[in-house]
Design an enzyme around this catalytic site. Sequence first.
Site, PDB file in Angstrom:
ATOM      1  N   CYS A  79      36.415  37.738  61.012  1.00  9.44           N
ATOM      2  CA  CYS A  79      35.933  36.366  60.807  1.00  9.44           C
ATOM      3  C   CYS A  79      37.045  35.345  61.039  1.00  9.44           C
ATOM      4  O   CYS A  79      37.974  35.234  60.228  1.00  9.44           O
ATOM      5  CB  CYS A  79      35.360  36.238  59.389  1.00  9.44           C
ATOM      6  SG  CYS A  79      34.967  34.549  58.885  1.00  9.44           S
ATOM      7  N   CYS A  82      37.459  32.658  58.365  1.00  8.30           N
ATOM      8  CA  CYS A  82      38.070  33.234  57.156  1.00  8.30           C
ATOM      9  C   CYS A  82      39.594  33.152  57.237  1.00  8.30           C
ATOM     10  O   CYS A  82      40.277  32.851  56.254  1.00  8.30           O
ATOM     11  CB  CYS A  82      37.653  34.693  56.979  1.00  8.30           C
ATOM     12  SG  CYS A  82      35.880  34.968  56.731  1.00  8.30           S
TER      13      CYS A  82
END
Length: 325
Positions: A79, A82
């Site tokens: 991700c 993230c």
Amino acid sequence: MSQIPPPPTNLRGAVDLSSLVNRPAAPAAPVDGAPAASAPGDVLALPSLYFEGTDANFNDFIDLSMRVPIVVDLWAEWCGPCKQLSPILDRVVAEYAGRVVLVKVDVDANPQLTQAFQAQSIPAVAALVGGRPVQLFVGALPEQEVRDVFAQLLELAAQNGVTGTVTVDGDAGLAPEGEAAEQPEPEPLPPHHAEAYEAIERGDYDTAIQEYKTAIAQDPRDAMAVAGLAQVSLLARLAGKTLDAIRAAAAADPRDAQAQLDVADLDLSGGHVEDAFDRLLSFFPTLDAAGKDTVRTRMLDYFEIVGVDDPRVAKARARLTSLLY
């Protein structure tokens, strides 16, 4: 993503984690140094302010949240947003100097926690206050907005009598667990990467896109810029849209290419990588030449976001190649 409205920040109607607390399993080893729950407002001695949370050890953090607020960062290795949010959370937790503890949960490795926190999209940040979960926000927010959320969390914790403070030996609490207390200064980002990162932090995705494009024009082999461009382009496409509107448009007209692209973006942002790939690859044969080129380009962006070495990417790339030729 952050433009999908997060649930309200309060304890009313929060997700019940009792299924984790009471599940029939062997007792988990306590978090190293974490004391049992007791009266709020006291001082706790912990080895760090940063921990890794798992399905096996999370009971200990639920207990710890009776004394100090726990911030829970739900993330995954693939991700991109993230990775943008993680250093922001680390810095803000350090600034609070023991008034909060950060627990990072890899959603791919911990399905029980992912389900318990109802993490439909990542990065997702929640909290535990007095043993109860609180949904904070979804998406990679700018740093100042993260600070604002933390301030609200501390107010909520005080209202619920959770006012403990963590002390850490030396400076260990100022860096995530497992890292040395004294770190060498990181190498500065290349200028256009730094400008893009700052633009993302303030939510200016258009500027970030232009900075990454400039970096690529200067060095077409700049893999970090290519991946960064794909990631921020996803954020820009989803900006201002809501989950309900995206799914409603796709359901209303399954032949609408843009609607299907939007749902695929939503799926990818929520960690449903294979669903996003399958949606576009299944839709691909029905498109004209221009539509196929758009989907091919979008798939290549997805490959950069997920990671070109990911086995799911290899499988999808082979399927795309077979459709092209």
